[in-house]
Motif scaffolding. Structure first.
Motif, PDB file in Angstrom:
ATOM      1  N   UNK A 309     -29.485 -35.664  16.670  1.00 50.21           N
ATOM      2  CA  UNK A 309     -30.153 -36.957  16.782  1.00 50.21           C
ATOM      3  C   UNK A 309     -29.766 -37.844  15.602  1.00 50.21           C
ATOM      4  N   UNK A 310     -29.896 -37.293  14.386  1.00 46.50           N
ATOM      5  CA  UNK A 310     -29.507 -38.102  13.225  1.00 46.50           C
ATOM      6  C   UNK A 310     -28.016 -38.390  13.238  1.00 46.50           C
ATOM      7  N   UNK A 311     -27.242 -37.411  13.704  1.00 48.05           N
ATOM      8  CA  UNK A 311     -25.805 -37.659  13.775  1.00 48.05           C
ATOM      9  C   UNK A 311     -25.530 -38.817  14.726  1.00 48.05           C
ATOM     10  N   UNK A 312     -26.284 -38.915  15.810  1.00 49.41           N
ATOM     11  CA  UNK A 312     -26.000 -40.009  16.740  1.00 49.41           C
ATOM     12  C   UNK A 312     -26.417 -41.351  16.150  1.00 49.41           C
ATOM     13  N   UNK A 313     -27.403 -41.329  15.257  1.00 50.49           N
ATOM     14  CA  UNK A 313     -27.733 -42.567  14.541  1.00 50.49           C
ATOM     15  C   UNK A 313     -26.556 -42.965  13.641  1.00 50.49           C
ATOM     16  N   UNK A 314     -26.034 -41.955  12.927  1.00 47.86           N
ATOM     17  CA  UNK A 314     -24.908 -42.230  12.043  1.00 47.86           C
ATOM     18  C   UNK A 314     -23.685 -42.708  12.811  1.00 47.86           C
ATOM     19  N   UNK A 315     -23.438 -42.056  13.940  1.00 51.29           N
ATOM     20  CA  UNK A 315     -22.258 -42.439  14.732  1.00 51.29           C
ATOM     21  C   UNK A 315     -22.396 -43.865  15.253  1.00 51.29           C
ATOM     22  N   UNK A 316     -23.641 -44.252  15.591  1.00 58.62           N
ATOM     23  CA  UNK A 316     -23.836 -45.629  16.036  1.00 58.62           C
ATOM     24  C   UNK A 316     -23.469 -46.589  14.919  1.00 58.62           C
ATOM     25  N   UNK A 317     -23.750 -46.176  13.680  1.00 60.11           N
ATOM     26  CA  UNK A 317     -23.358 -47.004  12.549  1.00 60.11           C
ATOM     27  C   UNK A 317     -21.855 -47.210  12.490  1.00 60.11           C
ATOM     28  N   UNK A 318     -21.108 -46.137  12.754  1.00 56.45           N
ATOM     29  CA  UNK A 318     -19.648 -46.279  12.761  1.00 56.45           C
ATOM     30  C   UNK A 318     -19.214 -47.273  13.840  1.00 56.45           C
ATOM     31  N   UNK A 319     -19.814 -47.143  15.035  1.00 51.48           N
ATOM     32  CA  UNK A 319     -19.387 -48.026  16.131  1.00 51.48           C
ATOM     33  C   UNK A 319     -19.679 -49.484  15.793  1.00 51.48           C
ATOM     34  N   UNK A 320     -20.767 -49.713  15.057  1.00 50.37           N
ATOM     35  CA  UNK A 320     -21.124 -51.104  14.745  1.00 50.37           C
ATOM     36  C   UNK A 320     -20.095 -51.772  13.840  1.00 50.37           C
ATOM     37  N   UNK A 321     -19.252 -50.982  13.157  1.00 48.99           N
ATOM     38  CA  UNK A 321     -18.171 -51.609  12.374  1.00 48.99           C
ATOM     39  C   UNK A 321     -17.295 -52.446  13.289  1.00 48.99           C
TER      40      UNK A 321
END
Lengths: 521, 495
Positions: A309-321
């Motif tokens: 779950x936290x990893x998917x939050x982090x991954x969303x951060x990458x996509x927002x770049x």
């Protein structure tokens, strides 16, 4: 006669053929369940998968179609929407593959589950192409309400109930905030609901950078960020992921998230084209927070689902770049990353499901020593987790490098450097699981692995799970090395989408950039 | 041909790792040895086909890959990379022999060994910056698993530390490369296309510093070295041979290839600083090694020192010193492999690495006489005794860099004397003295364990007596490299 043919061309109902197929499948599943009862469960999931694949095929034929605007401007079937609809449909295919055994084992009805899942898919697919405020809200709600139902599907399990309640309360409020933002947009534009008209009206009026528009923007972003679980709006994610049935989590992390990003691109780029710098700024903040919090808090998790779950939050951060970069390369790197994210995350969740089906737990420490008892699961889960961490030559590495490349090219040096650091942190917690599975000695095996049941693939519903796992793992391993077709797909979807192209040109002019074009597909 | 060198071990690794059915450990070892010899044979063939008069890229291969991000599959070798590739294939064979017959989980071990071989070859042969990064980071997970599974007591800590340090190193390198590519507006990351010429000097300095920190972790340079003693000590000897023998060389290789070559003018500005860092590394490595009680830790610190020479030489940037830097990479790889192989034998037979417990291994009957003799040779080679390859390389380094950096070079020579000090301590404590009568019942050393050491000793001796056989491959390329740096350095000096 002339009038009716004009109406037909305005409606252009062929554009939603893929969704039409999903609707028919949904009906077939529901009615088949009513008529066939429990016996129907042997073929229903496969029927649903066949329907979704047919829908993906229909999407393929609609690629580059000349007339994309349908339903009097309420739906836009451009290439960007096709890519996102494909991602959502594909994520449902894999989710159904993994849910057959899972739902079966809990003794609930499979057909109802699949029916709700298909409704959510439908909502997500319509959301990807929705071009009008009401349509956006209706499909968003269709996605959300089915998600609440799926989250609470294991109604005997208190954790599932709690997750559903939490998700419902937060989701409904965020929808309300989104709706308030939408109604502001309607008012600001003098009563327009179609996104492009809103944009032109707002640009023409004096409110092109007014306070009202800024408030509308913030309210709309509150709804979008909830779907993609960007940091201040992320609190539901860990609890919902931990409490919900695992296949639902898999869908929420890929399908629902992709729908959120599709909405973000379409809505922000068209309706808010006049205040593009403002929402770039907001998303920069969201990306920084998501990358930091998602990756740092994931370090301290003991439950596998919570860690993901936290990893998917982090991954969303990458996509927002990619979203903040706002260039051709930026948008297409988002699309590419979401494509490979589909393979990585669904592969990882297939592994998690397989493990919890066999042992009944999903604590990270219980994975210790797994390589001896189940090498296939170990290999599959390790590859997917390493790919999520961005290790070459797996798909995730290429996804990240494309995102960073696009970010760097757009001048977002700080964001890219932060992302690089965040991905080192992420390697640490992903490899922790690999370490548990691979490195531990036989005498350090956990209890559940010691009592690991004999591997039998011929149980009802195990074979599809195996197929799903193997296919996603193969895709994760090879989608990076053979990435050219996916790169072209992502690039074409962006360069052939008029709404993106016009904004990108606008931004260039407004920023006075003279730099020549960057990528030539 | 280079593609064969790259893909053959990868295929071998996949087949060994995923081949269905049970395979016995000895059979796996045989298969891997055969594969490793085929790889080695191919590199030897490559050496014979190499055109010594051509300083540029040879055996080039090019395939477009992802044009969107400027990544292409382009390989090639020159005098800088080919000797290192040969060293890599040689050390792979040594590492297979060095682990001992009955390795636990042999399938994973041999598969990872081959994967590491492929990754290093790939990094050395890459002519595209992003391709280099891919192979550079590809090393991460196999080495992590190698340390974490087949390591000593504190392997969990050591392997995680290694992983995080190396991941940071890879990302810094990636960041610097992206910077070079975009600030120039280049659309391709091919080595021949990319230049830094259009950049402002300050930008170049920043990029070079980032690159220096990135590669400096891998080398390792002194403030960034703390992962090394843990990783080297906790890893098994076979893994340390690969780790120190060849992985560390990727750092110096990268520094010379991408630092010196892409930033010639910025390089000459930071060169004095580099020379100081190199000297500090050399002195620090030698002094710390003296204080150690564990043989492996001692050799690990000696490795920090010896890598420091390379940095001093590369910083000097003269014809001779650059040649010496590359020669020192090869010589250090060979000597370190020999040392760790022997230490591995001692540890397996005697059961300890503690200098206070070891004693009298020279005893012809009950000790390990041949191993001890070879250990003495290896220690001498490492300390820079003439007639062995270590002396040849170090002498060229000192000779080449004295004119540019006299004080750092003198300090390096002093440290070279300190190297002799701690090796004498090591040899005195292990080989000489008396055996402990209660404990000294050691298993015999098998020929399969001795032969790799003998081969390495032979190579070290031959190249020490006839260094030209090593230098002739390197010289044309390094001469070409220096042409780029030198004129600018002269200008900088005049100013």
């Amino acid at each position: 006669m002339d009038f009716s043919s004009n109406i037909a061309s305005q409606l252009n109902a062929g554009t939603i053929l893929p969704e039409g197929i999903v609707i028919i499948t949904l009906m077939v599943v529901l009615i088949g369940d009513l008529i066939g009862g429990r016996n129907a469960r042997t073929w229903l999931p496969y029927g649903a998968i066949a329907g979704l694949l047919a829908s993906i095929a229909a999407l393929y034929t609609a690629w580059d179609s000349p007339s994309t605007i349908a339903f009097l401007g309420a739906f836009n079937g451009d290439n960007l929407s096709i890519v996102f609809r494909g991602i959502i449909a594909l994520s449902t295919v894999v989710t159904i593959l993994m849910s057959i055994r899972y739902v079966e084992q809990t003794g609930t009805s499979l057909a109802e589950f699949i029916a709700i899942m298909l409704t959510a898919t439908l909502g997500g697919m319509f959301l990807s192409g929705a071009n009008e405020l009401v349509m956006i809200f209706v499909s968003l709600e269709m996605l959300s309400i089915s998600s609440y139902l799926m989250t609470g599907y294991m109604k005997r399990d208190p954790r599932s109930n709690e997750a559903a309640l939490k998700y419902l309360l937060i989701g409904a409020s965020s929808s309300a905030i989104f709706l308030y933002g939408s109604s502001l947009l309607y008012g600001l534009s003098g009563g327009e609901t179609t996104l492009d008209t809103i944009s032109t009206k707002i640009l023409a009026s004096d409110s092109s950078s007014s306070l009202g528009l800024a408030i509308a923007l913030v309210f709309v972003i509150a709804g979008i960020a909830f779907k993609i679980s960007a940091v201040p709006f992320h609190q539901w994610t860990p609890d919902v992921y931990e409490g919900s049935p695992t296949p639902v989590v898999a869908f929420l992390s890929v399908g629902s998230k992709a729908a959120g990003f599709a909405l973000a691109i379409r809505l922000l780029v068209t309706a808010f084209s006049s205040i593009i710098d403002e929402w770039h700024l907001i998303f920069t903040a969201l990306a920084i927070l998501s990358m930091v919090l998602g990756n740092v808090v994931a370090l301290a998790q003991t439950s596998m689902k919570r860690m993901l779950a936290y990893s998917s939050i982090g991954q969303a951060g990458f996509v927002m770049i990619g979203l903040t970069a706002g260039t051709d390369a930026g948008y297409s790197s988002m699309v590419f990353y979401l494509l490979v994210y589909l393979f990585m995350n669904l592969g990882a969740f297939s592994g998690v499901i397989l493990f919890s089906l066999r042992t009944g737990t999903d604590q990270i420490s219980e994975y210790a020593g797994l390589y001896q008892k189940d090498p296939l699961l170990t290999l599959g889960l390790s590859l997917c987790l390493l790919s999520l961490g961005g290790i070459p030559p797996l798909a995730g590495f290429f996804g990240k490098i494309y995102l960073f490349w696009a970010g760097w090219q757009a001048g977002l040096y700080g964001l890219v450097l932060l992302a690089l650091v965040a991905s080192v942190v992420s390697i640490y917690y992903y490899i922790r699981v690999v370490k548990m599975m691979v490195v531990k000695e036989p005498h350090e095996m956990s209890d559940s692995v010691k009592n690991y049941p004999e591997i039998r693939w011929n149980l009802q519903g195990m074979r599809p799970l195996q197929v799903g796992l193997v296919l996603t793992v193969i895709a994760t391993s090879l989608a990076g090395i053979l990435s050219n077709p996916l790169f072209s797909l992502a690039n074409d979807s962006v360069t052939s989408t008029p709404i993106l192209q016009s904004t990108i040109v606008n931004t260039r002019i407004s920023q006075g950039e003279t730099s020549s074009s960057n990528i030539n597909p | 041909m280079l593609s064969f060198l790259l893909w053959f071990p990868i295929l071998g690794s996949i087949i060994i790792g995923l081949f269905p059915g049970k395979l016995e450990s000895s059979r796996l070892r045989q298969i891997t040895t055969i594969l490793a010899f085929i790889i080695f044979g191919a590199t030897v063939w490559l050496l014979t086909q190499f055109d010594l008069s051509d300083p540029g890229w040879q055996f080039s291969e090019y395939l477009p890959w992802s044009d969107f991000i400027g990544l292409s599959y382009s390989l090639g070798v020159d005098g800088l990379s080919l000797p290192l590739i040969a060293l890599n294939s040689l050390l792979t064979i040594i590492a297979i022999y060095s682990i001992g017959e009955n390795v636990e989980r042999p399938r994973l071990y041999y598969a990872l060994t081959l994967l590491i071989n492929a990754g290093i070859t790939g990094a050395l042969a890459s002519q595209n910056l992003l391709l280099f990064v891919i192979f550079y980071e590809l090393e991460l997970i196999p080495f992590y698993l190698m340390i974490a599974i087949w390591g000593g007591e504190k392997r969990g800590y050591a392997s995680t530390k290694f992983l995080l340090y190396t991941a940071v190193s890879g990302l810094l390198v990636l960041a610097a490369f992206l910077g070079i590519g975009f600030l120039n507006g280049a659309s391709s990351f091919d080595y021949d296309v990319i230049t830094t010429e259009g950049l402002a000097l300050n930008t170049k300095l920043i990029l070079l510093t980032v690159l220096l920190i990135g590669f400096g972790i891998k080398i390792p340079l002194v403030p960034l070295h703390t992962w090394l003693p843990d990783a080297y000590t906790e890893a098994s000897s076979a893994v340390t041979i690969l780790l120190g023998g060849i992985l560390a060389k990727l750092g110096t290789y990268g520094l010379i290839r991408f630092g010196l070559q892409l930033f010639p003018d910025a390089w000459s500005i930071i060169a004095p600083g580099l020379a100081i860092i190199g000297t500090v590394s050399v002195l620090y490595g030698a002094l710390s090694a003296i204080a150690q009680k564990d043989i492996k830790r001692m050799v690990a610190y000696s490795s920090i020192g010896h890598m420091g020479y390379i940095l001093v030489a590369a910083a000097a940037g003269t014809q001779l010193s650059t040649l010496g830097a590359v020669a020192q990479m090869i010589s250090h790889g060979l000597i370190l492999a020999l040392l760790f192989h022997l230490v591995g034998i001692v540890e397996r037979k005697v059961g300890t690495r503690d200098l206070d417990v070891l004693n009298g291994l020279m005893n012809p009957i009950r000790g390990l006489p041949l191993t001890s003799a070879l250990l003495i040779t290896a220690g001498m080679a490492s300390a820079g005794i003439p007639g062995l390859v270590g002396f040849a390389a170090e002498f060229i380094v000192f000779q080449g860099s004295f004119a540019t950096f006299p004080i750092p070079t003198l300090l390096c020579i002093v440290a070279s004397g300190l190297t002799a000090v701690y090796f004498v301590i090591l040899l005195n404590r292990t080989c000489f003295g008396k055996l402990d009568n209660e404990k000294a019942y050691y298993a015999p050393v098998l020929p399969t364990e001795t032969i790799p050491a003998l081969v390495l000793t032979l190579i070290i001796l031959v190249l020490g007596v006839q260094p030209n056989w090593l230098l002739k491959w390197i010289e044309p390329t390094t001469d070409l490299f220096v042409l780029k740096v030198h004129p600018i350095e002269q200008v900088a000096k005049l100013q």
